[in-house]
Write a protein that holds these residues in place. Sequence first.
Motif, PDB file in Angstrom:
ATOM      1  N   ALA A   1      -1.904 -37.557  26.499  1.00  0.00           N
ATOM      2  CA  ALA A   1      -0.873 -37.506  27.533  1.00  0.00           C
ATOM      3  C   ALA A   1      -0.815 -38.824  28.280  1.00  0.00           C
ATOM      4  N   VAL A   2       0.393 -39.346  28.472  1.00  0.00           N
ATOM      5  CA  VAL A   2       0.532 -40.558  29.283  1.00  0.00           C
ATOM      6  C   VAL A   2       1.312 -40.264  30.565  1.00  0.00           C
ATOM      7  N   ARG A   3       1.891 -39.069  30.643  1.00  0.00           N
ATOM      8  CA  ARG A   3       2.601 -38.682  31.870  1.00  0.00           C
ATOM      9  C   ARG A   3       2.052 -37.330  32.314  1.00  0.00           C
TER      10      ARG A   3
ATOM     11  N   GLU B   1       2.969 -34.304  30.365  1.00  0.00           N
ATOM     12  CA  GLU B   1       2.431 -34.168  29.006  1.00  0.00           C
ATOM     13  C   GLU B   1       1.028 -33.581  28.998  1.00  0.00           C
ATOM     14  N   GLU B   2       0.451 -33.383  30.173  1.00  0.00           N
ATOM     15  CA  GLU B   2      -0.922 -32.859  30.244  1.00  0.00           C
ATOM     16  C   GLU B   2      -1.031 -31.498  29.563  1.00  0.00           C
ATOM     17  N   GLY B   3      -2.042 -31.353  28.744  1.00  0.00           N
ATOM     18  CA  GLY B   3      -2.295 -30.057  28.105  1.00  0.00           C
ATOM     19  C   GLY B   3      -1.294 -29.702  27.014  1.00  0.00           C
ATOM     20  N   LYS B   4      -0.460 -30.655  26.642  1.00  0.00           N
ATOM     21  CA  LYS B   4       0.553 -30.380  25.614  1.00  0.00           C
ATOM     22  C   LYS B   4       0.260 -31.196  24.350  1.00  0.00           C
ATOM     23  N   LEU B   5       0.956 -30.809  23.298  1.00  0.00           N
ATOM     24  CA  LEU B   5       0.959 -31.651  22.100  1.00  0.00           C
ATOM     25  C   LEU B   5       2.187 -32.538  22.206  1.00  0.00           C
TER      26      LEU B   5
ATOM     27  N   VAL C   1       8.097 -35.971  22.811  1.00  0.00           N
ATOM     28  CA  VAL C   1       8.482 -34.617  23.208  1.00  0.00           C
ATOM     29  C   VAL C   1       7.223 -33.772  23.364  1.00  0.00           C
ATOM     30  N   PRO C   2       6.873 -33.401  24.592  1.00  0.00           N
ATOM     31  CA  PRO C   2       5.695 -32.555  24.779  1.00  0.00           C
ATOM     32  C   PRO C   2       6.009 -31.094  24.459  1.00  0.00           C
TER      33      PRO C   2
END
Lengths: 670, 169
Positions: free
Chosen positions: A474-476, A479-483, A498-499
Amino acid sequence: MHGNGHNGTVRIGFYICHCGHNIASIVDVKAVSEYIKSLSGVVISCEYKYMCSDPGQELIQKDIKEHSLNRIIVASCSPLLHEHTFRTAVEKGGLNPYYFQMVNIREDVSWVHTDMKAATEKAKDLSRAAVQRVFHHKSLETKHVKIHPDVLIVGGGIAGIHAALTLANAGKKVYLIERNPTIGGHMAMFDKTFPTLDCAACILTPKMSQVKNHPNIILWTYSEVAKVDGYVGNYKISIRRKPRYVNEELCVGCMDCIEKCVYKEGKTPDEFNVGLSKRKPIYIPFPQATPQIVVIDRETCIEFKSGRCKKTCVEACDRKAIDFKQKEEIKEIEVGTIILTTGYQTFDASRVPFYGYGKYPNVYTSLEVERLVNASGPTGGELILRDGRHPKTVGIIHCVGSRDKNTNRWCSRTCCMYSLKLAHLLKEHTDAEVYNFYIDIRAAGKSYEEFYDKLLDENVHFIRGRVAEVSDWAVRPSEEGKLIIRAEDTLIGIVRRVPVDMVVLAVGMEPQADSQDVRRMFNISCSTEGFFLERHPKLAPVDTFTDGIFIAGACQGPKDIPDSVAQAGAAAAQALILIDSGEIELEPNTAYVVQNECSGCRTCLTICPFTAISRDEAKQKAFINEALCKGCGTCVAACPSGAIKQNLFEDEMIFSEIDGLLKMESPACC
Amino acid sequence: MPTVEQPKENSWEPRIIAFFCNWCTYTAADLAGVSRLRYAPNARIIRVMCSGRVDPQFILDAFSKGADGVLIGGCHPGDCHYMEGNYKALRRMELLKRMMKDMGIEDKRFRLEWISASEGERVKTVINEMTEQVRALGPLGLPKKFAEWDKELESLEHEINAKGDTVHA
């Protein structure tokens, strides 16, 4: 002199075909025709636009009568395509069909060369060789073999099921062999089918039970073909019936034994749910499995591993169906025709590591998602991810293991449509935002494009671009905890991140892992990709190069259910043609021994792979059984006395071909 | 490609006789045609049912009648339509190669290739390679050599006869 000293009674008619522009644009057909006219023995030499057309064939027949022709040569396309056509025409003209010879100046000349002069010289050489060859042709009788009416079908997916039912309904006896414990194939694993969205099980399971109950179908599951002998009309097949350790006659599929197994919970990944759930060592693959017979997996069963199980399953079965001593059984059957419907396997997604399959738990293959959204699947149809969450955003990556030089070059044809279907189902089950990452949407099929339009209306997102990577970096904050799916959106020319919560890999279709072994066993060919090769891509799509063996479904190439069913019907019809005509014509290209010249040396006996040659000990001569001879000619080349001859391929014919090809008359050479 | 596609006027062109088996290599050649692959026009194909049918005499006959190269195409090992005809071909051709060496025919004039029905591309490659290989070797010209040898023999015979005459005289 042409014809190696034969007398002047040979009267040759030579016909060169323009094939529209296919031949005439590269080969100077007029020049070839003029040249051939000058050769000894040639009575008629002419050109015609389409020799295979009715007027073309009639031309030959008319000339045979008017000019008493007794040899016919047609220079046109490949003999594999039209030899039979012209032989029939020649026969109708009143001449034995084996006085005919074909010259291939299309596939071997005009389609592969661009230089007109060289192509014309080559066509002349090939035609001259044929002129010299036909001097040695003889009148032969066509061989006929009887066709055993029973049919073997290998593979119990939708194609095998459809072919079996078609033939059985036509009154033919069918052996349907499936290596898994149940029929149904991949289709049984699917939830819905595109584009109609009808439930796969609802349309498949009635057909499965019809197969089970049909009086003309012998269904052997958990069985494999062990050996194939014989030839068209008369195949002898050995079938290996693997032990289920459950007596098929006694088991009624009550599943009491499964419940009472010492394993309280399943421990082995369940094949039917692609490993998303666990099964016990004693199991039935899925509720509608056909036949409804339990199977014991000896790899995981404690009794087989240690011999010290309490055998609670045996106690539970009041029909005494469980039999740990069951042995593998070999069944010998005779059939006349064979249909191979062995299907496909899905692409192994771990081969593209940058998509994270096997690394990130929430990356799934499309087949896994089929099971996840299925009401009888591991989660009862509720979309729960491996980490227990419900996805709010899903990314579907198209062409995983398709259209990719690094993996498989071909388009798997079904992925676009099943991805659209899964997008619809995912939205229906979760109301998630669904993003499709595609190269091109290939929705070529009846009502397929309309289905795509419907998905657009359902607000499913489509991003045109091949995905570079799936990561959890994640860079934002969003986006945390996402693919994060990274892809270049080629329509607007930017790289997108696209998260998503869930990634679905639309895996392609591949030949079965053992397709090479299978095709060797049945003596058929594979295309370079490894799918079974059809006899002709357009005109004989379910035939193979081996008479009496047909192919249908995804073993021939990636295809969807409607196409598999259509092919299965076609293959069944091809088998029916053979069965109902009762016999098939075979090339009379068998070998024979000229008794006077045979020295009885036995060289040929060991050479013949079909044991067609035996030795008459009293006469001390070799003898060829015509029924067993398949006409390879290997013994002919091996005979040290030159005593063995092969019809249609006699030494004199081939020597005169060589001679004809190398005559120095043509100015282009040397 | 223009080197193989456009034989120059009056220049020597290699002549290659190719024996292709009906089931694999001949079918592959058909596929090459259907796929419109372009290859050198120097090979002339003779169709046989199996590479096992190719009698070594055919090859020697082709060379003696003016072929500069001979190519045999069969099914891959294990794929023979007649189970093992291709193995028989392989054994014979290995033996023949040794004999050819003694006869002064270079190895590279003769090639045995396994080409399956789906390998149209391979037909193109093999025929192109073979053409260039034989072109590099130059003409074999056995018929011409035969004629020269015949002449030599004749003159030898003449000489001997002449000598015999003098002895008798």
